[in-house]
Structure formats: structure tokens, C-alpha cells
Enzyme design. Structure first.
Site, PDB file in Angstrom:
ATOM      1  N   GLU A   9       0.820  -1.212   0.000  1.00 30.30           N
ATOM      2  CA  GLU A   9       0.000   0.000   0.000  1.00 30.30           C
ATOM      3  C   GLU A   9       0.854   1.262   0.000  1.00 30.30           C
ATOM      4  O   GLU A   9       2.080   1.212   0.127  1.00 30.30           O
ATOM      5  CB  GLU A   9      -0.950  -0.039   1.211  1.00 30.30           C
TER       6      GLU A   9
ATOM      7  N   CYS B 105      -1.748  -4.739  -5.626  1.00 32.67           N
ATOM      8  CA  CYS B 105      -2.292  -5.971  -5.045  1.00 32.67           C
ATOM      9  C   CYS B 105      -1.241  -7.088  -5.070  1.00 32.67           C
ATOM     10  O   CYS B 105      -0.296  -7.058  -5.872  1.00 32.67           O
ATOM     11  CB  CYS B 105      -3.498  -6.446  -5.825  1.00 32.67           C
TER      12      CYS B 105
ATOM     13  N   GLU C 109      -1.533 -10.132  -6.139  1.00 29.75           N
ATOM     14  CA  GLU C 109      -1.529 -10.887  -7.400  1.00 29.75           C
ATOM     15  C   GLU C 109      -0.643 -10.210  -8.436  1.00 29.75           C
ATOM     16  O   GLU C 109       0.133 -10.848  -9.150  1.00 29.75           O
ATOM     17  CB  GLU C 109      -2.952 -11.010  -7.965  1.00 29.75           C
TER      18      GLU C 109
ATOM     19  N   CYS D   5      -6.479  -6.919 -11.335  1.00 29.63           N
ATOM     20  CA  CYS D   5      -5.628  -8.122 -11.295  1.00 29.63           C
ATOM     21  C   CYS D   5      -6.133  -9.195 -12.263  1.00 29.63           C
ATOM     22  O   CYS D   5      -5.340  -9.898 -12.885  1.00 29.63           O
ATOM     23  CB  CYS D   5      -5.540  -8.674  -9.880  1.00 29.63           C
TER      24      CYS D   5
HETATM   25  N1  THU Z   1      -5.960  -6.596  -2.323  1.00 30.30           N
HETATM   26  C1  THU Z   1      -5.110  -7.519  -2.880  1.00 30.30           C
HETATM   27  O1  THU Z   1      -3.887  -7.443  -2.697  1.00 30.30           O
HETATM   28  N2  THU Z   1      -5.651  -8.506  -3.626  1.00 30.30           N
HETATM   29  C2  THU Z   1      -6.986  -8.732  -3.787  1.00 30.30           C
HETATM   30  O2  THU Z   1      -7.363  -9.704  -4.426  1.00 30.30           O
HETATM   31  C3  THU Z   1      -7.950  -7.809  -3.184  1.00 30.30           C
HETATM   32  C4  THU Z   1      -7.393  -6.596  -2.552  1.00 30.30           C
HETATM   33  C5  THU Z   1      -5.394  -5.571  -1.434  1.00 30.30           C
HETATM   34  C6  THU Z   1      -5.376  -4.168  -1.935  1.00 30.30           C
HETATM   35  C7  THU Z   1      -5.346  -3.385  -0.639  1.00 30.30           C
HETATM   36  O3  THU Z   1      -4.011  -3.292  -0.194  1.00 30.30           O
HETATM   37  C8  THU Z   1      -6.099  -4.254   0.339  1.00 30.30           C
HETATM   38  O4  THU Z   1      -6.121  -5.556  -0.218  1.00 30.30           O
HETATM   39  C9  THU Z   1      -7.511  -3.799   0.628  1.00 30.30           C
HETATM   40  O5  THU Z   1      -8.232  -3.628  -0.544  1.00 30.30           O
END
Ligand code: THU
Length: 140
Positions: A50, A59, A61, A95
Site C-alpha cells: 500500500e 495488489c 496478485e 488483477c
Molecule cells: N488486495 C489484494 O492485494 N488482492 C486482492 O485480491 C484484493 C485486494 C489488497 C489491496 C489493498 O491493499 C487491500 O487488499 C484492501 O483492498
């Protein structure tokens, strides 16, 4: 859909859970880990990263895909995703689109785990039907 050998699947799921430990998620507090299985059997992991400016957040993925592609891998079999939620974690639209660039939508398997380690499995084509791809760009 591609079926993975039991020991490989276990390793993939475990790798996603382990990758979650490196999550940098001070804003949402929601940790995510991913493990991408390449056709050659190697696994690339990723976590969500983040940012104080929010929109640069990446994310788990996509971290895994970027790591793999930048190391020369472009052929993928499956991805496992581990989240902190009580339900199965569902990959976001961005993603899905990034994964769709490199995978066979009929064969590629997405293992979505809950925080206890249970999982749901979907083919890429179920998660992103009618996707925009290279063929559309060529006007084919
Ligand atoms: N996030 C992911 O890394 N992958 C997902 O499949 C859904 C969301 C993360 C983005 C953010 O840092 C946190 O989860 C909340 O949305």
C-alpha cells in the site's frame, strides 16, 4: 481447467499464506499474499503493497505477476491467493485483467483462500468472461 498435483497445490497454497506475512498494508490492515505457479513448476510470490497516496497501491496478485514476468516467465498454470477475510478472497478487476494477458482463460486456475486455509477454485474464464485482449486490439 488445469488440475495440479496434490503436493504442488499444497506448496502453492502454503506459499500464498507465507507471502501474506510480507504484506505492507498499514492503511487497510488487510493482508494479502499470492503465489503464482509457472508452467515450468517454479512459484513466484507476491504481497499487497500500500501507499500513503492510496492509488499507487499494488495488489498481491500483480506483485507476483510482475516479479515472474520480469524474470522471464510468461506461461502460468495457477495462482493461489490468501487473504485475512472470513470469506474466500476474490481477485480485483485490475488483477484479473493483468492475469488474463498471460493465461489461457479455460485452463488457468485461481485458488481463492479464506483465512483458515479453505479454498474455492475457479477458471479464469469464470472470473473474467468476455475479457478485452490482444485479439480485440488487432481487430480480429
Ligand atoms: N488486495 C489484494 O492485494 N488482492 C486482492 O485480491 C484484493 C485486494 C489488497 C489491496 C489493498 O491493499 C487491500 O487488499 C484492501 O483492498
Amino acid at each position: 481447467m488445469m488440475s495440479i498435483e496434490e503436493t504442488t497445490l499444497k506448496k502453492l497454497l502454503h506459499s500464498a499464506v507465507q507471502a501474506k506475512e510480507n504484506s505492507y498494508s498499514p492503511y487497510s490492515g488487510f493482508r494479502v499474499g499470492a503465489a503464482l505457479l509457472c508452467a515450468d513448476g517454479t512459484i513466484y510470490t507476491g504481497c499487497n503493497i500500500e501507499n500513503a497516496a492510496f492509488s499507487p497501491t499494488v495488489c498481491a496478485e500483480r506483485t507476483a505477476v510482475v516479479k515472474a514476468v520480469s524474470e522471464g516467465k510468461r506461461s502460468f498454470t495457477a495462482i493461489a491467493i490468501a487473504g485475512d477475510g472470513s470469506g474466500y478472497i476474490s481477485p480485483c478487476g485490475v488483477c484479473r485483467q493483468v492475469l488474463a494477458e498471460f493465461v489461457n482463460p479455460h485452463e488457468f486456475a485461481v485458488y481463492q483462500m479464506d483465512r483458515r486455509g479453505n479454498y474455492r477454485k475457479n477458471a479464469m474464464e469464470e472470473l473474467l468472461p468476455f475479457s478485452f485482449g490482444n485479439a480485440d486490439l488487432q481487430g480480429e
